[in-house]
Enzyme design. Structure first.
Site, PDB file in Angstrom:
ATOM      1  N   LYS A   1      42.023 -19.534 -58.928  1.00 45.05           N
ATOM      2  CA  LYS A   1      42.618 -18.698 -57.875  1.00 45.05           C
ATOM      3  C   LYS A   1      43.302 -17.465 -58.473  1.00 45.05           C
ATOM      4  CE  LYS A   1      41.614 -21.141 -54.147  1.00 45.05           C
ATOM      5  NZ  LYS A   1      40.455 -20.741 -53.325  1.00 45.05           N
TER       6      LYS A   1
ATOM      7  N   TYR B   1      47.155 -29.080 -59.133  1.00 42.89           N
ATOM      8  CA  TYR B   1      46.251 -27.989 -58.740  1.00 42.89           C
ATOM      9  C   TYR B   1      45.410 -27.520 -59.944  1.00 42.89           C
ATOM     10  CZ  TYR B   1      44.625 -24.489 -55.430  1.00 42.89           C
ATOM     11  OH  TYR B   1      43.844 -23.744 -54.581  1.00 42.89           O
TER      12      TYR B   1
ATOM     13  N   LYS C   1      45.613 -29.848 -44.298  1.00 49.67           N
ATOM     14  CA  LYS C   1      44.704 -30.955 -44.629  1.00 49.67           C
ATOM     15  C   LYS C   1      43.272 -30.603 -44.231  1.00 49.67           C
ATOM     16  CE  LYS C   1      44.910 -35.992 -44.502  1.00 49.67           C
ATOM     17  NZ  LYS C   1      43.492 -36.245 -44.495  1.00 49.67           N
ATOM     18  N   THR C   2      42.427 -30.426 -45.229  1.00 51.24           N
ATOM     19  CA  THR C   2      41.008 -30.140 -45.002  1.00 51.24           C
ATOM     20  C   THR C   2      40.199 -31.015 -45.962  1.00 51.24           C
ATOM     21  OG1 THR C   2      40.983 -28.430 -46.698  1.00 51.24           O
ATOM     22  CG2 THR C   2      41.449 -27.695 -44.446  1.00 51.24           C
ATOM     23  N   LEU C   3      38.876 -30.894 -45.873  1.00 57.22           N
ATOM     24  CA  LEU C   3      38.005 -31.659 -46.780  1.00 57.22           C
ATOM     25  C   LEU C   3      38.311 -31.299 -48.232  1.00 57.22           C
ATOM     26  CD1 LEU C   3      35.629 -33.630 -46.459  1.00 57.22           C
ATOM     27  CD2 LEU C   3      34.104 -31.642 -46.625  1.00 57.22           C
ATOM     28  N   ALA C   4      38.373 -30.006 -48.536  1.00 53.63           N
ATOM     29  CA  ALA C   4      38.627 -29.568 -49.916  1.00 53.63           C
ATOM     30  C   ALA C   4      40.010 -30.035 -50.373  1.00 53.63           C
ATOM     31  CB  ALA C   4      38.504 -28.052 -50.020  1.00 53.63           C
TER      32      ALA C   4
ATOM     33  N   GLY D   1      31.970 -20.714 -45.584  1.00 58.93           N
ATOM     34  CA  GLY D   1      32.929 -21.764 -45.940  1.00 58.93           C
ATOM     35  C   GLY D   1      33.353 -22.674 -44.809  1.00 58.93           C
TER      36      GLY D   1
ATOM     37  N   ASP E   1      24.096 -22.306 -51.057  1.00 58.26           N
ATOM     38  CA  ASP E   1      24.811 -23.008 -52.126  1.00 58.26           C
ATOM     39  C   ASP E   1      25.037 -21.966 -53.212  1.00 58.26           C
ATOM     40  OD1 ASP E   1      25.572 -24.354 -54.399  1.00 58.26           O
ATOM     41  OD2 ASP E   1      24.095 -25.961 -54.188  1.00 58.26           O
ATOM     42  N   VAL E   2      26.297 -21.596 -53.432  1.00 63.55           N
ATOM     43  CA  VAL E   2      26.582 -20.456 -54.320  1.00 63.55           C
ATOM     44  C   VAL E   2      26.277 -20.755 -55.790  1.00 63.55           C
ATOM     45  CG1 VAL E   2      28.314 -19.507 -52.739  1.00 63.55           C
ATOM     46  CG2 VAL E   2      29.065 -21.000 -54.620  1.00 63.55           C
TER      47      VAL E   2
HETATM   48  P1  NAD Z   1      36.888 -26.903 -46.614  1.00 62.67           P
HETATM   49  O1  NAD Z   1      36.447 -28.100 -47.375  1.00 62.67           O
HETATM   50  O2  NAD Z   1      36.858 -26.957 -45.151  1.00 62.67           O
HETATM   51  O3  NAD Z   1      36.116 -25.594 -47.109  1.00 62.67           O
HETATM   52  C1  NAD Z   1      35.658 -25.432 -48.437  1.00 62.67           C
HETATM   53  C2  NAD Z   1      34.259 -24.882 -48.319  1.00 62.67           C
HETATM   54  O4  NAD Z   1      33.725 -24.596 -49.627  1.00 62.67           O
HETATM   55  C3  NAD Z   1      33.320 -25.867 -47.633  1.00 62.67           C
HETATM   56  O5  NAD Z   1      32.719 -25.257 -46.512  1.00 62.67           O
HETATM   57  C4  NAD Z   1      32.289 -26.157 -48.692  1.00 62.67           C
HETATM   58  O6  NAD Z   1      30.994 -26.379 -48.169  1.00 62.67           O
HETATM   59  C5  NAD Z   1      32.345 -24.860 -49.510  1.00 62.67           C
HETATM   60  N1  NAD Z   1      31.688 -25.031 -50.811  1.00 62.67           N
HETATM   61  C6  NAD Z   1      32.006 -25.879 -51.809  1.00 62.67           C
HETATM   62  N2  NAD Z   1      31.085 -25.787 -52.790  1.00 62.67           N
HETATM   63  C7  NAD Z   1      30.172 -24.863 -52.391  1.00 62.67           C
HETATM   64  C8  NAD Z   1      28.976 -24.345 -52.948  1.00 62.67           C
HETATM   65  N3  NAD Z   1      28.494 -24.757 -54.132  1.00 62.67           N
HETATM   66  N4  NAD Z   1      28.297 -23.383 -52.258  1.00 62.67           N
HETATM   67  C9  NAD Z   1      28.758 -22.946 -51.061  1.00 62.67           C
HETATM   68  N5  NAD Z   1      29.874 -23.411 -50.478  1.00 62.67           N
HETATM   69  C10 NAD Z   1      30.562 -24.372 -51.142  1.00 62.67           C
HETATM   70  O7  NAD Z   1      38.395 -26.638 -47.135  1.00 62.67           O
HETATM   71  P2  NAD Z   1      39.394 -25.410 -46.885  1.00 62.67           P
HETATM   72  O8  NAD Z   1      40.717 -25.938 -47.278  1.00 62.67           O
HETATM   73  O9  NAD Z   1      39.174 -24.809 -45.553  1.00 62.67           O
HETATM   74  O10 NAD Z   1      38.947 -24.381 -48.022  1.00 62.67           O
HETATM   75  C11 NAD Z   1      38.580 -23.033 -47.755  1.00 62.67           C
HETATM   76  C12 NAD Z   1      39.272 -22.116 -48.737  1.00 62.67           C
HETATM   77  O11 NAD Z   1      40.674 -22.129 -48.451  1.00 62.67           O
HETATM   78  C13 NAD Z   1      39.121 -22.505 -50.192  1.00 62.67           C
HETATM   79  O12 NAD Z   1      38.969 -21.342 -50.974  1.00 62.67           O
HETATM   80  C14 NAD Z   1      40.455 -23.159 -50.497  1.00 62.67           C
HETATM   81  O13 NAD Z   1      40.790 -23.125 -51.859  1.00 62.67           O
HETATM   82  C15 NAD Z   1      41.359 -22.269 -49.671  1.00 62.67           C
HETATM   83  N6  NAD Z   1      42.714 -22.781 -49.410  1.00 62.67           N
HETATM   84  C16 NAD Z   1      42.894 -23.990 -48.824  1.00 62.67           C
HETATM   85  C17 NAD Z   1      44.192 -24.442 -48.603  1.00 62.67           C
HETATM   86  C18 NAD Z   1      44.445 -25.790 -47.963  1.00 62.67           C
HETATM   87  O14 NAD Z   1      45.574 -26.296 -48.073  1.00 62.67           O
HETATM   88  N7  NAD Z   1      43.490 -26.374 -47.280  1.00 62.67           N
HETATM   89  C19 NAD Z   1      45.297 -23.665 -48.973  1.00 62.67           C
HETATM   90  C20 NAD Z   1      45.069 -22.423 -49.563  1.00 62.67           C
HETATM   91  C21 NAD Z   1      43.766 -21.994 -49.787  1.00 62.67           C
END
Ligand code: NAD
Length: 271
Positions: A163, A156, A193-196, A14, A65-66
């Site tokens: 989740k 959300y 703040k991240t890409l997702a 991830g 890629d999951v």
């Molecule tokens: P991110 O965009 O850095 O990471 C998300 C990852 O999911 C990326 O590396 C992306 O390549 C991967 N991904 C998406 N589709 C995929 C696929 N088909 N196959 C394989 N990988 C795939 O963002 P993040 O915020 O670091 O997210 C990581 C985790 O943290 C997620 O589960 C997210 O829900 C969770 N999270 C994020 C926050 C937040 O505020 N950023 C808060 C709580 C939980």
């Protein structure tokens, strides 16, 4: 004193870039002596993940890629050529169409519901199934969740449902794998703040709200996430499994707007 993760090997799934929660975790684990391997989702991420992994001394980087059938199983098979066993896995993978991370939840499409559940929840179940075959007793799996699984958070939507399913999967898996001495936990992280996260509607409003109302009156950092993950992946948490542990500056305990919280102006573009 021996570093906490010395002699332990683990897979990080991830990392998209150096803002990813998975990257915050990887850096913390490496600084405590862990040996790491990484996956990336698709070619565009490869060029970012390889230099990051190299900066932590790792050359074990695999595509995954999951959504592709068999991809997760293949990663563990490929990894087994380098490592006979594993001590931990971090699952930080989630996705939903950003068009459905705004507006009404009940408009969620069948296609995006299934895809969100596949990527954000079922991929962890597959990771547990294939990864546990290589996991040493005392090993630890960790996935990442968010408070939107417990309470309604604007926009959300379907990700909250995914989740909730993920957190419940953690409890069932903890029972299955506990018999082998393997632990499974969730880290429920505050907003960063991240890409997702940038796909979620009004995300800046959510960040501002949690900063104003969390007991610590701040948002969390990648370092906060990394340190909590270190606890759950190391022997410090040897008696902990099936848990959803919050690293959110205390936000989840709050029932009402703080008396000192200032008003926030909602940006029109993201509503
Ligand atoms: P991110 O965009 O850095 O990471 C998300 C990852 O999911 C990326 O590396 C992306 O390549 C991967 N991904 C998406 N589709 C995929 C696929 N088909 N196959 C394989 N990988 C795939 O963002 P993040 O915020 O670091 O997210 C990581 C985790 O943290 C997620 O589960 C997210 O829900 C969770 N999270 C994020 C926050 C937040 O505020 N950023 C808060 C709580 C939980």
């Amino acid at each position: 004193m021996k570093p906490l993760m010395q002699g332990k090997k683990g897979l990080i799934c991830g990392v998209a870039n150096d803002h990813s929660l998975a990257w915050g975790i990887a850096k913390e684990l490496a600084s405590h002596g862990a040996e790491l391997a990484f996956t990336y989702a698709s070619e565009p991420f490869k060029k970012r993940v390889i230099p990051l992994s190299e900066s932590l001394g790792s050359s074990l980087v695999f595509p995954c890629d999951v959504t592709e059938e068999g991809a997760i199983e293949r990663v563990f098979q490929d990894l087994s050529h380098s490592w006979e066993t594993l001590d931990f896995v971090v699952h930080a993978v989630a996705f939903s169409n950003k068009e459905e991370l705004r507006g009404d939840f009940i408009q969620t499409s069948r296609e995006n519901f299934l895809n969100t559940m596949l990527i954000s929840c079922y991929s962890f179940i597959e990771t547990l199934k294939h990864g546990s075959a290589f996991m040493n007793p005392g090993g630890s799996f960790l996935t990442l969740s968010y408070f939107g699984s417990e309470k309604v958070v604007p926009h959300y939507n379907v990700m909250g449902v995914a989740k909730a399913a993920l957190e419940t999967s953690v409890r069932y898996a903890a029972e299955d794998l506990g018999k082998k001495g393997i632990r499974v936990n969730t880290l429920s992280c505050g907003s960063i703040k991240t890409l997702a996260a940038s796909g979620i509607g009004d995300f800046r409003y959510i960040l501002q709200w949690s900063q104003n109302n969390a007991p610590l009156r701040r948002n969390i950092t990648l370092e906060d996430v990394g340190k909590s993950a270190l606890y759950l992946l190391s022997d410090l948490s040897s008696g902990v499994t099936g848990e959803t542990h919050h690293v959110d500056a205390g936000y989840n305990i709050v029932g009402m707007k703080a008396k000192d919280a200032p008003d926030i102006v909602l940006e029109k573009t993201n509503q």
